[in-house]
Design a protein around this motif. Structure first.
Motif, PDB file in Angstrom:
ATOM      1  N   MET A   1      37.097  39.326  32.789  1.00 20.31           N
ATOM      2  CA  MET A   1      35.896  39.867  33.408  1.00 20.31           C
ATOM      3  C   MET A   1      34.689  39.770  32.481  1.00 20.31           C
ATOM      4  SD  MET A   1      36.833  40.315  36.368  1.00 20.31           S
ATOM      5  CE  MET A   1      35.276  40.964  36.975  1.00 20.31           C
TER       6      MET A   1
ATOM      7  N   GLN B   1      33.298  36.534  33.415  1.00 19.07           N
ATOM      8  CA  GLN B   1      32.538  36.616  34.662  1.00 19.07           C
ATOM      9  C   GLN B   1      31.168  37.248  34.428  1.00 19.07           C
ATOM     10  OE1 GLN B   1      34.472  37.673  38.347  1.00 19.07           O
ATOM     11  NE2 GLN B   1      32.791  38.985  38.978  1.00 19.07           N
ATOM     12  N   ASN B   2      31.118  38.304  33.623  1.00 19.33           N
ATOM     13  CA  ASN B   2      29.836  38.952  33.346  1.00 19.33           C
ATOM     14  C   ASN B   2      28.878  38.009  32.630  1.00 19.33           C
ATOM     15  OD1 ASN B   2      29.467  42.095  33.855  1.00 19.33           O
ATOM     16  ND2 ASN B   2      31.644  41.725  33.506  1.00 19.33           N
TER      17      ASN B   2
ATOM     18  N   ASP C   1      38.463  45.469  38.987  1.00 20.44           N
ATOM     19  CA  ASP C   1      38.179  46.774  38.404  1.00 20.44           C
ATOM     20  C   ASP C   1      39.083  47.849  39.012  1.00 20.44           C
ATOM     21  OD1 ASP C   1      36.627  47.492  36.252  1.00 20.44           O
ATOM     22  OD2 ASP C   1      34.949  48.241  37.434  1.00 20.44           O
TER      23      ASP C   1
ATOM     24  N   THR D   1      38.212  47.348  33.837  1.00 23.74           N
ATOM     25  CA  THR D   1      38.273  46.024  33.219  1.00 23.74           C
ATOM     26  C   THR D   1      36.955  45.260  33.324  1.00 23.74           C
ATOM     27  OG1 THR D   1      39.160  45.128  35.287  1.00 23.74           O
ATOM     28  CG2 THR D   1      40.748  45.791  33.595  1.00 23.74           C
ATOM     29  N   ALA D   2      36.087  45.659  34.230  1.00 26.74           N
ATOM     30  CA  ALA D   2      34.789  44.999  34.404  1.00 26.74           C
ATOM     31  C   ALA D   2      33.651  45.917  33.984  1.00 26.74           C
ATOM     32  CB  ALA D   2      34.608  44.551  35.849  1.00 26.74           C
TER      33      ALA D   2
ATOM     34  N   GLY E   1      35.043  41.184  41.465  1.00 34.42           N
ATOM     35  CA  GLY E   1      34.665  42.267  40.571  1.00 34.42           C
ATOM     36  C   GLY E   1      35.201  43.608  41.037  1.00 34.42           C
TER      37      GLY E   1
ATOM     38  N   LYS F   1      38.463  31.579  33.115  1.00 32.30           N
ATOM     39  CA  LYS F   1      38.737  32.856  33.783  1.00 32.30           C
ATOM     40  C   LYS F   1      39.989  32.759  34.640  1.00 32.30           C
ATOM     41  CE  LYS F   1      36.387  34.390  37.287  1.00 32.30           C
ATOM     42  NZ  LYS F   1      35.460  35.020  38.256  1.00 32.30           N
TER      43      LYS F   1
ATOM     44  N   THR G   1      29.613  42.902  39.185  1.00 33.58           N
ATOM     45  CA  THR G   1      30.601  43.844  38.653  1.00 33.58           C
ATOM     46  C   THR G   1      30.110  45.283  38.605  1.00 33.58           C
ATOM     47  OG1 THR G   1      29.874  43.387  36.386  1.00 33.58           O
ATOM     48  CG2 THR G   1      31.694  42.064  37.241  1.00 33.58           C
TER      49      THR G   1
END
Length: 238
Positions: free
Chosen positions: A126, A129-130, A18, A30-31, A14, A90, A144
């Motif tokens: 991302m 990922q979140n 970012d 980006t995150a 993260g 991802k 993140t």
């Protein structure tokens, strides 16, 4: 053989992604996509590039979150390994971004179509990922965004120092340990991204591919049994 904990790996990733997005794509988060409201204002006021990417990042992020949710529901109904599939998705997006950066980078003009495309690919990765963290690692510190985590660390430390933390202090100390590790991993990811960018403005995009591959073999600690390590998808009831 012990495996790297997935939450720590995701926190490092993260911070890395970012930072790479910010330094390589004209200040694009980006995150932490809501941070683009600030950088969009700066782009408009100062005339810097990348305004379109910062404007579109949040809608793209939201759309991917919704699609990931729908995909996860379908995978659950089909009794497929949800966590593994999302990590693979991802990884594929990171690989596409790295290849794109090698072919079209470095992105000197943040307003170029190439910079926009690279940024949106990373935003989509991302977003996965979140969503992954929110659903499957909800009891673990965020990977993140560290503001809330840092706030909780300071509150717990103040309670321990001031004697306000009473009863069994083990849960508080365990939380401090997990959160501190997450913040440290995120900070190291940020530092690693800065170094990687200085070494190569295109190959710095390849590091998340390696991190994504490592995440497929990382260990997951189920929130209900934090002392027990479990493989991917065993921490989530299908």
């Amino acid at each position: 053989m012990p495996r790297l904990p997935l939450p720590i790996l995701l926190s490092f990733n993260g911070g890395y992604v970012d930072t790479v997005g910010f330094v390589a794509l004209a200040g694009l988060f980006t995150a932490h996509v809501t941070g683009n409201f600030v950088t969009l204002g700066a782009s408009i006021a100062l005339g810097t590039g990348g305004a379109l990417s910062k404007l579109v990042a949040l809608p793209v992020f939201c759309m991917v979150i919704m699609l990931v949710r729908l995909l996860s529901q379908w995978l659950e109904r089909s009794r497929k390994p949800v966590m593994t599939v999302l990590l693979w998705l991802k990884l594929v997006l990171f690989a596409i971004a790295a290849t794109f950066a090698e072919v079209h980078g470095p992105f000197d003009d943040g307003s170029s179509l190439a910079a926009f495309a690279a940024g949106m690919i990373l935003v989509a990765a991302m977003a996965i990922q979140n969503a992954f963290h929110r659903v499957h690692l909800s009891k673990m510190p965020p990977t993140t965004l560290m503001t809330g985590t840092t706030t909780q660390i300071m509150l717990d430390l103040a309670d321990l120092i001031g004697g306000l933390a009473q009863g069994d202090l083990k849960p508080v100390k365990e939380r401090l340990k997990r959160m501190s590790a997450s913040v440290l991993a995120f900070a190291l990811g940020c530092a690693a991204a800065a170094v990687a960018f200085l070494l190569s403005r295109t190959w710095c995009f390849a590091v998340p591919v390696a991190l994504g591959a490592l995440s497929l073999f990382a260990s997951v600690r189920p929130p209900e049994k934090a002392s027990i390590e479990a493989p991917l998808d065993s921490a989530h009831t299908e």
